[in-house]
Design an enzyme around this catalytic site. Structure first.
Site, mmCIF file in Angstrom:
data_model
loop_
_atom_site.group_PDB
_atom_site.id
_atom_site.type_symbol
_atom_site.label_atom_id
_atom_site.label_comp_id
_atom_site.label_asym_id
_atom_site.label_seq_id
_atom_site.Cartn_x
_atom_site.Cartn_y
_atom_site.Cartn_z
ATOM 1 N N LYS A 79 0.861 -1.185 0.000
ATOM 2 C CA LYS A 79 0.000 0.000 0.000
ATOM 3 C C LYS A 79 0.897 1.234 0.000
ATOM 4 O O LYS A 79 1.947 1.250 0.663
ATOM 5 C CB LYS A 79 -0.870 -0.037 1.260
ATOM 6 C CG LYS A 79 -1.942 1.030 1.339
ATOM 7 C CD LYS A 79 -2.802 0.805 2.593
ATOM 8 C CE LYS A 79 -3.927 1.813 2.716
ATOM 9 N NZ LYS A 79 -4.761 1.557 3.911
ATOM 10 N N SER A 154 -9.660 1.501 2.958
ATOM 11 C CA SER A 154 -8.842 2.299 2.080
ATOM 12 C C SER A 154 -7.771 1.533 1.309
ATOM 13 O O SER A 154 -7.174 2.069 0.372
ATOM 14 C CB SER A 154 -8.184 3.396 2.911
ATOM 15 O OG SER A 154 -7.277 2.827 3.848
ATOM 16 N N SER A 178 -9.706 -0.937 7.031
ATOM 17 C CA SER A 178 -9.150 -0.754 5.685
ATOM 18 C C SER A 178 -8.429 -1.938 5.071
ATOM 19 O O SER A 178 -8.113 -1.905 3.877
ATOM 20 C CB SER A 178 -8.204 0.433 5.677
ATOM 21 O OG SER A 178 -8.954 1.617 5.591
HETATM 22 N N1 GLN Z 1 -13.028 3.771 6.507
HETATM 23 C C1 GLN Z 1 -12.361 4.124 7.725
HETATM 24 C C2 GLN Z 1 -11.934 5.568 7.666
HETATM 25 O O1 GLN Z 1 -12.199 6.151 6.707
HETATM 26 C C3 GLN Z 1 -11.204 3.207 7.966
HETATM 27 C C4 GLN Z 1 -9.992 3.587 7.253
HETATM 28 C C5 GLN Z 1 -8.801 2.754 7.601
HETATM 29 O O2 GLN Z 1 -8.915 1.694 8.220
HETATM 30 N N2 GLN Z 1 -7.643 3.265 7.242
HETATM 31 O O3 GLN Z 1 -11.350 6.089 8.571
#
Ligand code: GLN
Length: 487
Positions: A79, A154, A178
């Site tokens: 990532k 994400s 994410s």
């Molecule tokens: N969707 C969650 C957020 O927007 C989780 C994101 C993540 O785990 N990085 O914060």
């Protein structure tokens, strides 16, 4: 069979038997990338030269009869919020569009020590804030099961790359879901380890008390192999757990007789797609048929988890992101003095969602509101953690959905932040409590994958891997390859 379709453990056998070379494997994956990346849009950068040079080094070792490590020569993706020395690391943000880290993340170094081959840096929501990968400043990744839908976020680029066979494995980061959400939407396996199990050194911080790096793979065996490579104590991360690292592959025994599974009834939220709910219940019945016992448990503070998460995460984010001021590194806007310059840099460099969260976080932390919002959220976080402690007095693992629905259409929720945040309702409690959880495919709705979540005790990764492995080996979901179009 085409090489790019094989799992890490299958490729390893072929490499060891000298049926294929590491260069052939890397080239097969890059040929796949060339064929499908225009459609999938999983990557921000490809690191072809370095990958092929590494593959040649592995082939040298094989040729000279040296023993090779389990992931040697196996191509994966990182990532793009994980630092690689000398390789652009953007976090999906304009503000870091040209940032080249002068150091490696600990996971990057560990993977290099394992002689893995890094194919490229995968797309993500900007600074890992989002649930669909639509918040990337560079591109929208697509779900390989239906390219009109999102891959989740994400770590959407990481999950899409693995599902489209553009990488054999990938790393994601999970602050509130994410890793698990994109794994579920893309029909692959994703593990969020216990907070502190994998070093965060060199992971660009979003919300430091929640962030955790973990594997995204095609099957549970590969998940254990990647965990073996990345887990462990790191003095460079002050929150790293100083506990011995087990061999996670030893957990891969398809025997779950006597395993006690708890079903937290609060996770089956109103508005959940009945077909998703049915698939999750069917999976739990199947685990029971394999010898597990299950019972309903109550985790009464679950309903506050989403609000608590968005308070804690935005507060920490506003503080972590204060460093991007256009000085030293990153995007710089024009301004007559340092205040004007940094204001311009931040306004132009950050996207809308990141700006929204910085403002929310600063608000929650400001004097007059701190006690009412941030401090209160910390207290509720403790109550949520206690729900887990209490549930784990009676059961070994918890089973739940990952998300209320399958992957949604690109554009469907992008203008409605609250609807987007609701995707995280089943995943954020796990981060607030710091416990590990895995997502694995447990069915389909209209050809779109559904994820089953298995949550473990702190450092209970082996137990959840065992349960996941038993489930996987009695199903064939992991053998199906995404069609790269509408199924
Ligand atoms: N969707 C969650 C957020 O927007 C989780 C994101 C993540 O785990 N990085 O914060």
């Amino acid at each position: 069979m085409e090489l790019y379709k094989l799992s890490a453990h299958e490729l390893r056998k072929k490499l060891q038997a000298k049926e294929v070379s590491a260069v052939e494997v890397a080239e097969a994956v890059y040929n796949r990338v060339d064929a499908v990346e225009d459609t999938v849009q999983a990557y921000i950068s490809l690191t072809r030269e370095a990958a092929l040079a590494e593959a040649r080094r592995v082939d040298e070792k094989i040729k000279t009869g040296q023993a090779i490590l389990p992931l040697a020569g196996i191509p994966g993706a990182l990532k793009d919020n994980i630092c690689v020395k000398g390789t652009r690391t953007t976090c999906g943000s304009k503000i870091l569009a040209n940032y080249v880290p002068p150091y490696d993340a600990t996971v990057t170094r560990k993977l290099a020590e394992q002689d893995t081959v890094i194919i490229g840096k995968a797309n993500l929501d900007e600074f890992a804030m989002g649930s669909s990968t639509e918040n990337s400043a560079f591109k929208v990744s697509r779900n390989p099961w239906d390219t009109d839908t999102v891959p989740g976020g994400s770590s959407g680029g990481s999950a899409a790359a693995v599902a489209a066979a553009e990488a054999v494995w990938a790393l994601g980061s999970d602050t509130g879901g994410s890793i698990r959400l994109p794994a579920a939407f893309c029909g692959v396996v994703g593990l969020k380890p216990t907070y502190g199990r994998v070093s965060r050194y060199g992971l660009v911080a979003y919300a430091s008390s929640l962030d955790q790096i973990g594997p995204i793979t095609r099957d549970v065996t590969d998940c254990a192999l990647v965990m073996n490579a990345i887990a462990g104590y790191d003095p460079l991360d002050s929150t790293s757990i100083n506990a011995p690292t087990p061999d996670y592959t030893k957990a891969l025994v398809p025997d779950i007789r006597g395993l006690k599974i708890g079903l937290p009834k609060e996770y089956f939220v109103a508005g959940m797609d009945p077909e998703v709910e049915r698939a999750v219940y069917a999976a739990i019945e199947q685990l029971k048929a394999l010898g597990a016992e299950y019972k309903e448990v109550s985790m009464p503070h679950t309903e506050y988890a989403l609000a608590t998460y968005y308070m804690v995460a935005t507060a920490e984010a506003s503080s972590n992101l204060a460093r991007y001021v256009g000085v030293g590194f990153g995007y710089r806007g024009e301004g007559s003095d340092i205040i004007a310059m940094s204001k311009k840099s931040r306004t132009e460099g950050f996207g809308e969602e990141v700006r929204r969260r910085i403002m929310l976080g600063n608000y929650a932390l400001s004097s007059g509101y701190y006690d009412a919002y941030y401090l209160k959220a910390l207290k509720v976080r403790t109550l949520i953690k206690r729900d887990f402690d209490k549930a784990f007095e009676d059961v070994d693992v918890l089973a739940a959905p990952i998300a209320p629905t399958t992957a949604f259409k690109i554009g469907e929720k992008v203008d409605d932040p609250l609807a987007m945040y609701l995707q995280d309702v089943c995943t954020v409690p796990v981060n607030l409590a710091g416990v590990p959880a895995i997502s694995l495919p447990c069915g389909f709705k209209d050809h779109m994958p559904i994820g089953l979540q298995i949550i473990g005790k702190p450092l209970g990764e082996e137990t959840i891997l065992r349960a996941a492995y038993a489930f996987e080996q009695n199903n064939d979901y992991y053998k199906r390859l995404a069609p790269l179009g509408r199924a």
